[in-house]
Design a protein around this motif. Sequence first.
Motif, short mmCIF file in Angstrom:
data_model
loop_
_atom_site.label_atom_id
_atom_site.label_comp_id
_atom_site.label_asym_id
_atom_site.label_seq_id
_atom_site.Cartn_x
_atom_site.Cartn_y
_atom_site.Cartn_z
N GLU A 35 0.47 57.08 -103.80
CA GLU A 35 0.81 58.14 -102.73
C GLU A 35 1.46 57.71 -101.63
O GLU A 35 1.80 58.46 -100.86
N GLU A 36 1.05 56.56 -101.13
CA GLU A 36 1.19 56.25 -99.44
C GLU A 36 1.16 54.76 -99.15
O GLU A 36 0.53 54.05 -100.11
N ILE A 37 1.57 54.41 -98.28
CA ILE A 37 1.34 53.00 -97.64
C ILE A 37 0.93 53.28 -96.18
O ILE A 37 1.49 53.71 -95.38
N SER A 38 -0.37 52.85 -95.99
CA SER A 38 -0.97 53.08 -94.55
C SER A 38 -1.17 51.79 -94.06
O SER A 38 -1.26 50.68 -94.58
N LEU A 39 -1.08 51.71 -92.62
CA LEU A 39 -1.20 50.65 -91.91
C LEU A 39 -2.06 50.94 -90.81
O LEU A 39 -1.96 51.75 -90.17
N VAL A 40 -3.01 49.91 -90.45
CA VAL A 40 -3.93 49.84 -89.12
C VAL A 40 -3.34 48.68 -88.46
O VAL A 40 -3.48 47.48 -88.98
N CYS A 41 -2.55 48.80 -87.14
CA CYS A 41 -2.53 47.27 -86.49
C CYS A 41 -2.52 47.85 -85.10
O CYS A 41 -2.64 48.80 -84.60
N LYS A 42 -2.11 46.68 -84.14
CA LYS A 42 -2.17 46.85 -82.81
C LYS A 42 -1.00 47.58 -82.36
O LYS A 42 -0.13 47.66 -83.21
N CYS A 43 -1.03 48.61 -81.43
CA CYS A 43 -0.18 49.41 -81.02
C CYS A 43 1.22 48.87 -80.84
O CYS A 43 2.28 49.37 -81.24
N GLU A 44 1.17 47.67 -80.33
CA GLU A 44 2.46 47.07 -80.18
C GLU A 44 3.14 46.28 -81.41
O GLU A 44 4.39 45.86 -81.24
N ASP A 45 2.19 46.41 -82.41
CA ASP A 45 2.84 45.85 -83.58
C ASP A 45 3.25 46.88 -84.84
O ASP A 45 3.73 46.40 -85.78
N VAL A 46 3.52 48.23 -84.37
CA VAL A 46 3.82 49.06 -85.12
C VAL A 46 5.24 48.82 -85.81
O VAL A 46 6.13 48.85 -84.67
N PRO A 47 5.55 49.01 -87.04
CA PRO A 47 6.92 48.61 -87.40
C PRO A 47 7.90 49.87 -87.20
O PRO A 47 7.31 51.10 -87.05
N GLY A 48 9.04 49.63 -87.38
CA GLY A 48 9.96 50.77 -87.32
C GLY A 48 10.25 52.05 -88.18
O GLY A 48 10.47 52.91 -87.89
#
Length: 123
Positions: A35-48
């Motif tokens: 259903e989805e692709i979720s990501l938790v990352c550092k704020c500065e590393d969020v992909p486009g």
Amino acid sequence: MELKALPYRFTVCKLLSADTMPADKDFYFAAKTDEEISLVCKCEDVPGNTTVRDDGWKGFRIEGVLDFSLIGILSKISSILAENKIGIFAVSTYNTDYIFVKEENFDKALNALKTSGYSISSL
């Protein structure tokens, strides 16, 4: 039990594609389901290719490697935080659990856990 506070600000987000997963970064959690692709990352590393994002999370982890036979560790922590009206976002890895709370509740969460007997250190 010892908890380690993480010094980063995190974003919880959804991606259109796993192609832009930040594999070269040092700290992230990813999940892909039907259903989805979720990501938790550092704020500065969020992909486009993020479709939805929620910034402003801080986190801590349970120190050490947790045996799979241990019961109720995450439940106890989440109960203490719920009693203090603090919502969580939890991620489990093979070794341990990570608990994220909104940045404005971070100090309150750590204080509630200290009061309940947890030892807290910083990364």
